[in-house]
Design a protein around this motif. Structure first.
Motif, PDB file in Angstrom:
ATOM      1  N   ALA A 144       0.412  11.028 -15.231  1.00 46.44           N
ATOM      2  CA  ALA A 144       0.694  12.381 -14.598  1.00 46.44           C
ATOM      3  C   ALA A 144       1.998  12.914 -14.643  1.00 46.44           C
ATOM      4  N   THR A 145       3.042  12.168 -15.649  1.00 48.22           N
ATOM      5  CA  THR A 145       4.229  12.892 -15.755  1.00 48.22           C
ATOM      6  C   THR A 145       4.424  13.975 -16.524  1.00 48.22           C
ATOM      7  N   GLU A 146       5.171  15.113 -16.330  1.00 45.84           N
ATOM      8  CA  GLU A 146       5.600  16.163 -17.452  1.00 45.84           C
ATOM      9  C   GLU A 146       6.926  16.322 -16.948  1.00 45.84           C
ATOM     10  N   GLY A 147       7.810  15.908 -18.094  1.00 48.36           N
ATOM     11  CA  GLY A 147       9.073  15.757 -18.086  1.00 48.36           C
ATOM     12  C   GLY A 147       9.589  14.597 -16.977  1.00 48.36           C
ATOM     13  N   THR A 148      10.116  15.107 -15.907  1.00 52.42           N
ATOM     14  CA  THR A 148      10.556  14.040 -15.167  1.00 52.42           C
ATOM     15  C   THR A 148       9.927  14.374 -13.685  1.00 52.42           C
ATOM     16  N   THR A 149       8.768  14.988 -13.796  1.00 50.01           N
ATOM     17  CA  THR A 149       8.200  15.339 -12.689  1.00 50.01           C
ATOM     18  C   THR A 149       6.714  14.350 -12.701  1.00 50.01           C
ATOM     19  N   VAL A 150       6.246  13.899 -11.723  1.00 50.97           N
ATOM     20  CA  VAL A 150       5.032  13.409 -11.725  1.00 50.97           C
ATOM     21  C   VAL A 150       3.980  14.092 -10.683  1.00 50.97           C
ATOM     22  N   ARG A 151       3.121  14.576 -11.198  1.00 47.44           N
ATOM     23  CA  ARG A 151       2.111  15.603 -10.231  1.00 47.44           C
ATOM     24  C   ARG A 151       0.754  14.818  -9.808  1.00 47.44           C
ATOM     25  N   VAL A 152       0.572  14.472  -8.602  1.00 45.97           N
ATOM     26  CA  VAL A 152      -0.711  13.902  -8.419  1.00 45.97           C
ATOM     27  C   VAL A 152      -1.322  14.796  -7.315  1.00 45.97           C
ATOM     28  N   PRO A 153      -2.589  14.358  -7.180  1.00 43.19           N
ATOM     29  CA  PRO A 153      -3.308  15.191  -5.892  1.00 43.19           C
ATOM     30  C   PRO A 153      -2.852  14.928  -4.444  1.00 43.19           C
ATOM     31  N   PRO A 154      -2.957  15.819  -3.712  1.00 43.92           N
ATOM     32  CA  PRO A 154      -2.596  15.546  -2.299  1.00 43.92           C
ATOM     33  C   PRO A 154      -3.689  15.060  -1.370  1.00 43.92           C
ATOM     34  N   VAL A 155      -4.257  13.949  -1.810  1.00 39.68           N
ATOM     35  CA  VAL A 155      -5.425  13.471  -1.154  1.00 39.68           C
ATOM     36  C   VAL A 155      -5.265  11.922  -0.808  1.00 39.68           C
ATOM     37  N   LEU A 156      -5.924  11.422  -0.031  1.00 36.37           N
ATOM     38  CA  LEU A 156      -5.688  10.011   0.555  1.00 36.37           C
ATOM     39  C   LEU A 156      -6.142   8.881  -0.503  1.00 36.37           C
ATOM     40  N   LEU A 157      -5.441   7.707  -0.420  1.00 43.56           N
ATOM     41  CA  LEU A 157      -5.575   6.661  -1.116  1.00 43.56           C
ATOM     42  C   LEU A 157      -5.679   5.244  -0.219  1.00 43.56           C
ATOM     43  N   GLN A 158      -6.243   4.485  -0.745  1.00 48.18           N
ATOM     44  CA  GLN A 158      -6.290   3.199   0.137  1.00 48.18           C
ATOM     45  C   GLN A 158      -6.288   1.875  -0.884  1.00 48.18           C
ATOM     46  N   PRO A 159      -5.220   1.920  -1.734  1.00 48.48           N
ATOM     47  CA  PRO A 159      -5.184   0.935  -2.835  1.00 48.48           C
ATOM     48  C   PRO A 159      -5.267  -0.589  -2.388  1.00 48.48           C
ATOM     49  N   VAL A 160      -5.501  -1.273  -3.365  1.00 46.32           N
ATOM     50  CA  VAL A 160      -5.683  -2.699  -2.877  1.00 46.32           C
ATOM     51  C   VAL A 160      -5.109  -3.619  -4.237  1.00 46.32           C
ATOM     52  N   ALA A 161      -4.643  -4.857  -3.676  1.00 47.26           N
ATOM     53  CA  ALA A 161      -4.297  -5.765  -4.522  1.00 47.26           C
ATOM     54  C   ALA A 161      -5.068  -6.357  -5.655  1.00 47.26           C
ATOM     55  N   ALA A 162      -5.082  -6.451  -6.862  1.00 49.76           N
ATOM     56  CA  ALA A 162      -6.178  -7.035  -7.912  1.00 49.76           C
ATOM     57  C   ALA A 162      -6.249  -8.587  -7.242  1.00 49.76           C
ATOM     58  N   ASP A 163      -5.237  -9.315  -6.829  1.00 51.88           N
ATOM     59  CA  ASP A 163      -6.013 -10.490  -6.201  1.00 51.88           C
ATOM     60  C   ASP A 163      -6.782 -10.572  -5.155  1.00 51.88           C
ATOM     61  N   ASP A 164      -6.663  -9.566  -4.250  1.00 54.24           N
ATOM     62  CA  ASP A 164      -7.784  -9.415  -3.246  1.00 54.24           C
ATOM     63  C   ASP A 164      -8.983  -9.011  -3.810  1.00 54.24           C
ATOM     64  N   VAL A 165      -9.035  -8.225  -4.734  1.00 57.27           N
ATOM     65  CA  VAL A 165     -10.344  -7.692  -5.530  1.00 57.27           C
ATOM     66  C   VAL A 165     -10.740  -9.005  -5.902  1.00 57.27           C
ATOM     67  N   ALA A 166     -10.238  -9.651  -6.802  1.00 58.03           N
ATOM     68  CA  ALA A 166     -10.717 -11.040  -7.293  1.00 58.03           C
ATOM     69  C   ALA A 166     -11.167 -11.824  -6.350  1.00 58.03           C
ATOM     70  N   GLU A 167     -10.757 -12.082  -5.223  1.00 61.33           N
ATOM     71  CA  GLU A 167     -11.211 -12.825  -4.197  1.00 61.33           C
ATOM     72  C   GLU A 167     -12.523 -12.270  -3.768  1.00 61.33           C
ATOM     73  N   ALA A 168     -12.583 -11.061  -3.437  1.00 63.71           N
ATOM     74  CA  ALA A 168     -13.902 -10.479  -3.214  1.00 63.71           C
ATOM     75  C   ALA A 168     -15.071 -10.639  -3.980  1.00 63.71           C
ATOM     76  N   VAL A 169     -14.525 -10.442  -5.393  1.00 57.08           N
ATOM     77  CA  VAL A 169     -15.826 -10.717  -6.261  1.00 57.08           C
ATOM     78  C   VAL A 169     -16.019 -12.084  -6.311  1.00 57.08           C
ATOM     79  N   CYS A 170     -15.212 -13.030  -6.258  1.00 59.03           N
ATOM     80  CA  CYS A 170     -15.437 -14.422  -6.450  1.00 59.03           C
ATOM     81  C   CYS A 170     -16.327 -14.838  -5.167  1.00 59.03           C
ATOM     82  N   ALA A 171     -16.020 -14.452  -4.063  1.00 62.88           N
ATOM     83  CA  ALA A 171     -16.829 -14.556  -2.978  1.00 62.88           C
ATOM     84  C   ALA A 171     -18.251 -14.055  -3.099  1.00 62.88           C
ATOM     85  N   ALA A 172     -18.494 -13.235  -3.849  1.00 62.79           N
ATOM     86  CA  ALA A 172     -19.765 -12.418  -3.876  1.00 62.79           C
ATOM     87  C   ALA A 172     -20.420 -13.437  -4.791  1.00 62.79           C
TER      88      ALA A 172
END
Length: 249
Positions: A144-172
């Motif tokens: 998303a970088t243009e020159g020295t500026t990063v442009r991203v949408p003004p929306v909500l995110l609820q990001p998660v750690a890969a370790d936690d995703v792996a744990e959820a997949v393993c549990a399933a």
């Protein structure tokens, strides 16, 4: 129980293999580097011999609309057919929260097509949907970088750690087929620009982050809540972004 992890040498797959083995399961990583190619079918019959479960966390090498759709549909059809022939009784697929909310997003359309193939198959299944990973913050910023500026949408995110995703997949995988879809997300919600800006500050990256209503995400312009789970729907993982940054910087 023998479980084959498709994409088992990648970010999530490697962690899933490790967790399954810690639980006493025979976990076999399968990827092109181990001689298994789901696009061509090469190596599938051999690696699935004796397997009772398959975990599919493979990702497309290309994000171009047609290429990603071909990858997920062709590889999933090949995999499900090989599973049926091998007597596999549980298929676990990793997917993405909010697929239906982004019809213009080619990557999301491809993952939704993959989910539909899994649901229509004769193999009992479990689908685990996750939000965006902490680990992809830098890649998102770079794209998303243009020159020295990063442009991203003004929306909500609820990001998660890969370790936690792996744990959820393993549990399933260990729990057996649910014939349903579950969701996992991080414990905190951020504005997209806040998420990227916090990461860049921790990495002493001087780029400026701007919330741009026209900025695109995987080719589409997301809406305010299209990338986060509905209230109360997702399992909230325990790793906070600030703590993850502290460990990884």
């Amino acid at each position: 129980m023998k479980t084959v992890v498709i994409g088992g040498t990648g970010l999530i797959g490697g962690k899933v293999v490790g967790r399954l083995r810690e639980r006493g399961h025979e976990a076999v990583p399968a990827a092109p580097g181990t001689g298994v190619d789901t696009l061509t079918g090469e190596g599938l019959a051999a690696v699935l011999d004796g397997a009772r479960a398959v975990v599919d966390v493979a990702n497309s090498p290309s994000f171009e609309d047609k290429a990603v759709l071909d990858f997920f549909t062709v590889s999933t059809r090949n995999l499900l057919a090989a599973e049926a022939a091998a007597g596999v009784t549980h298929h676990v697929a990793l997917s993405i929260v909010g697929l239906e909310n982004e019809p213009d997003n080619g990557y999301f359309r491809a993952k939704l097509a993959q989910e539909q193939l899994v649901k229509r198959s004769s193999i009992p299944y479990s689908i685990v949907r996750a939000t965006q990973f902490f680990e992809f913050a830098k890649g998102i910023a770079d794209a998303a970088t243009e020159g020295t500026t990063v442009r991203v949408p003004p929306v909500l995110l609820q990001p998660v750690a890969a370790d936690d995703v792996a744990e959820a997949v393993c549990a399933a995988a260990v729990a057996g087929p649910s014939k349903s879809t579950t969701e996992v997300a991080g414990p905190e919600r951020f504005r997209f620009d806040e998420f990227i800006a916090e990461a860049l500050r921790a990495w002493h990256d001087a780029r400026t982050v701007v919330a741009d209503p026209g900025a695109r995400y995987f080719g589409s312009v997301p809406t305010e809540r299209s990338l986060v789970p509905d209230e109360g729907r997702a399992h909230l993982a325990g790793t906070r972004f600030e703590d993850w940054l502290r460990r990884t910087v």
